[in-house]
Design an enzyme around this catalytic site. Structure first.
Site, PDB file in Angstrom:
ATOM      1  N   PHE A  82       4.623   8.310  -5.960  1.00 22.59           N
ATOM      2  CA  PHE A  82       3.168   8.396  -6.106  1.00 22.59           C
ATOM      3  C   PHE A  82       2.593   9.213  -4.956  1.00 22.59           C
ATOM      4  O   PHE A  82       2.804   8.869  -3.791  1.00 22.59           O
ATOM      5  CB  PHE A  82       2.527   7.005  -6.124  1.00 22.59           C
ATOM      6  N   ASP A  84       5.800  11.734   2.627  1.00 24.19           N
ATOM      7  CA  ASP A  84       4.522  11.113   2.315  1.00 24.19           C
ATOM      8  C   ASP A  84       4.534   9.718   2.946  1.00 24.19           C
ATOM      9  O   ASP A  84       5.111   8.779   2.401  1.00 24.19           O
ATOM     10  CB  ASP A  84       4.327  11.048   0.795  1.00 24.19           C
ATOM     11  N   LYS A 121      -4.409   6.107   4.311  1.00 22.61           N
ATOM     12  CA  LYS A 121      -4.547   4.642   4.265  1.00 22.61           C
ATOM     13  C   LYS A 121      -4.841   3.963   5.615  1.00 22.61           C
ATOM     14  O   LYS A 121      -5.985   3.842   5.985  1.00 22.61           O
ATOM     15  CB  LYS A 121      -3.319   4.041   3.588  1.00 22.61           C
TER      16      LYS A 121
HETATM   17  C1  LIG Z   1      -2.192   5.707  -1.752  1.00 22.70           C
HETATM   18  C2  LIG Z   1      -1.203   6.772  -1.705  1.00 22.70           C
HETATM   19  C3  LIG Z   1      -1.544   8.115  -1.947  1.00 22.70           C
HETATM   20  C4  LIG Z   1      -2.939   8.519  -2.362  1.00 22.70           C
HETATM   21  O1  LIG Z   1      -3.873   8.248  -1.372  1.00 22.70           O
HETATM   22  P1  LIG Z   1      -5.431   8.272  -1.763  1.00 22.70           P
HETATM   23  O2  LIG Z   1      -6.124   8.041  -0.448  1.00 22.70           O
HETATM   24  O3  LIG Z   1      -5.650   7.174  -2.753  1.00 22.70           O
HETATM   25  O4  LIG Z   1      -5.716   9.594  -2.327  1.00 22.70           O
HETATM   26  C5  LIG Z   1      -0.567   9.078  -1.848  1.00 22.70           C
HETATM   27  N1  LIG Z   1       0.695   8.753  -1.513  1.00 22.70           N
HETATM   28  C6  LIG Z   1       1.058   7.482  -1.248  1.00 22.70           C
HETATM   29  C7  LIG Z   1       2.466   7.186  -0.864  1.00 22.70           C
HETATM   30  C8  LIG Z   1       0.135   6.452  -1.355  1.00 22.70           C
HETATM   31  O5  LIG Z   1       0.506   5.185  -1.140  1.00 22.70           O
END
Ligand SMILES: *Cc1c(COP(=O)(O)O)cnc(C)c1O
Length: 431
Positions: free
Chosen positions: A169, A254, A283
């Site tokens: 994700f 990520d 986050k």
């Molecule tokens: C939450 C998340 C995203 C997206 O972040 P947003 O601030 O919601 O755009 C991307 N990558 C990972 C691994 C995430 O947990």
């Protein structure tokens, strides 16, 4: 606690709900004030989220109070965002003082709060430069653009492929969505940017076959958060790192969910002994204030020049002042040891429920997933009734990501509520 390769493959059905819960959390009938908010949500907002029937008035530390005054232990942490808990005195004071001084001036000027935050991130990560943005998806957009332009300049326009993992994700904007390994999220918005290919998570052999001269980057989560807290194997990540070096591609980690202390290290890549080229963050970085960042090695960062990329709000003084408080708190001696101890306590407690409703416990530090024998949403509902917030990123998985400041007694209290919820979920519904 890194699980074996055979356990660590992503689930096949791709049914992740990206943190908003699979199946609505129901809970008891709400009080009048909450009911009014629920009604307004139904009337005025895009119906893009499955929300639990609760709204909060305030919080302190790990605790939140709803509009009717009922307290909850917050083990969602705003989806791994509230790293210092609610109402953290230094964060509150800094935000108030910054708001009084100035909130925004734009990147037409130098911003001391932004350079302070960048210096802290560079010192903490070993990467050499930072670019600030406002969210996770936007951080990944920056990383994708960086990888594309760099490869074009070093290898030519054919080297535009990005390799990502199934069930990974990376966000909801079109670029990050193109790298997201959940067909169901992508399909309605096609055509998406081209040049993305997917390999099964933790499949080193598939990585060997997918990464080549046309690859500009590999983007991967060290722990797949939204897919149910699934840690990468050391072999998988080190294979990706080696392949990136062989083919002059960027290893983009990520760490939007795993970064900034969440796993008990400043960054999850430290657990694995990796040297990524690019790391994306968001986050937990602002402790609840929206802020994201792309960190990169100098050589990579140098490919983005004035005019290539930018954002009006990114690196805003308020967001960066908040990030500085979070970072200075987390790098204080002993803080991360506390995260590791609390995580250990939580996982050990959950491991005690194995064969009492829990099938498997995964994760690192305070990013913990528990696969249940039953469906997770009814258990999350019972937790809510019992005063504990947890969420279900997958149909059979609970995720726990409390503030990094959670106290040992709060972990124990959460485990008691969860034990009760698991017991009730196994029994017939009395309602
Ligand atoms: C939450 C998340 C995203 C997206 O972040 P947003 O601030 O919601 O755009 C991307 N990558 C990972 C691994 C995430 O947990």
């Amino acid at each position: 606690m890194i699980c074996r390769a055979e356990d660590a493959r992503g689930p096949e059905d791709g049914a992740s709900e990206a943190g908003y819960g699979s199946g609505a959390v129901q809970g008891r009938p709400p009080g009048p004030e909450t009911a009014a908010v629920i009604e307004a949500t139904a009337r005025y907002l895009f119906q893009t989220y499955n929300r639990a029937p609760v709204a909060f008035s305030h919080g302190r530390g790990t605790r939140l109070w709803d509009l009717e005054g009922k307290p909850y232990l917050d083990f969602v942490g705003g989806i791994a965002v509230s790293s210092l808990g609610h109402g953290h005195p230094a964060l509150v004071e800094t935000i108030a003082a910054q708001a009084a001084r100035y909130l925004h001036v734009s990147n037409l000027y130098h911003i001391p709060e932004q350079t302070d935050a960048a210096e802290l991130l560079v010192e903490a990560s070993g990467l050499e430069r930072a670019f600030f943005c406002n969210s996770g998806t936007e951080a990944n957009e920056g990383a994708i653009k960086l990888a594309r332009k760099r490869a074009r300049e070093r290898k030519g326009p054919d080297a535009h492929e990005i390799v990502a993992a199934e069930n990974g994700f990376h966000g909801r904007t079109l670029g990050a969505l193109s790298a997201t390994g959940v067909e169901r999220y992508r399909a309605p918005f096609e055509p998406l940017p081209a040049g993305f290919r997917f390999i099964p998570y933790n499949d080193a052999e598939a990585a060997e076959a997918a990464v080549g001269p046309r690859t500009c980057a590999v983007i991967v989560e060290p722990i797949q958060g939204e897919s149910g807290v699934i840690p990468a194997t050391r072999e998988f990540l080190h294979t990706l790192q080696r392949l990136c070096r062989e083919h002059d591609a960027l290893l983009v980690l990520d760490e939007i969910q795993t970064g900034v202390g969440r796993t008990g290290e400043l960054f999850a890549f430290r657990h694995y002994g990796l040297e990524p080229d690019v790391v994306t963050l968001a986050k937990g970085l602002g402790g609840g204030v929206p802020v994201g960042a792309v960190l990169a090695r100098e050589e990579a960062a140098s490919h983005l020049v004035p005019g290539d990329h930018g954002t009006t709000f990114g690196g805003n003084p308020l967001a960066c002042a908040a990030a500085c408080v979070v970072l200075r708190t987390i790098i204080r001696p002993g803080f991360l040891a506390g995260v590791r101890a609390a995580g250990e306590r939580l996982r050990t407690g959950l491991a005690g429920f194995v064969s009492h409703g829990v099938r498997e416990v995964r994760g690192l530090g305070l990013l913990v997933g528990a696969d249940l024998e039953s469906e997770a949403a009814p258990v999350a509902t019972r937790c809510l009734d019992g005063g504990l917030l947890v969420n279900a990123p997958r149909p059979h998985t609970l995720r726990l990501a409390p503030p990094l400041t959670v106290a040992p007694e709060e972990v124990d209290e959460a485990l008691e509520i969860l034990a009760e919820a698991l017991k009730e979920a196994a029994a017939p519904d009395p309602r």
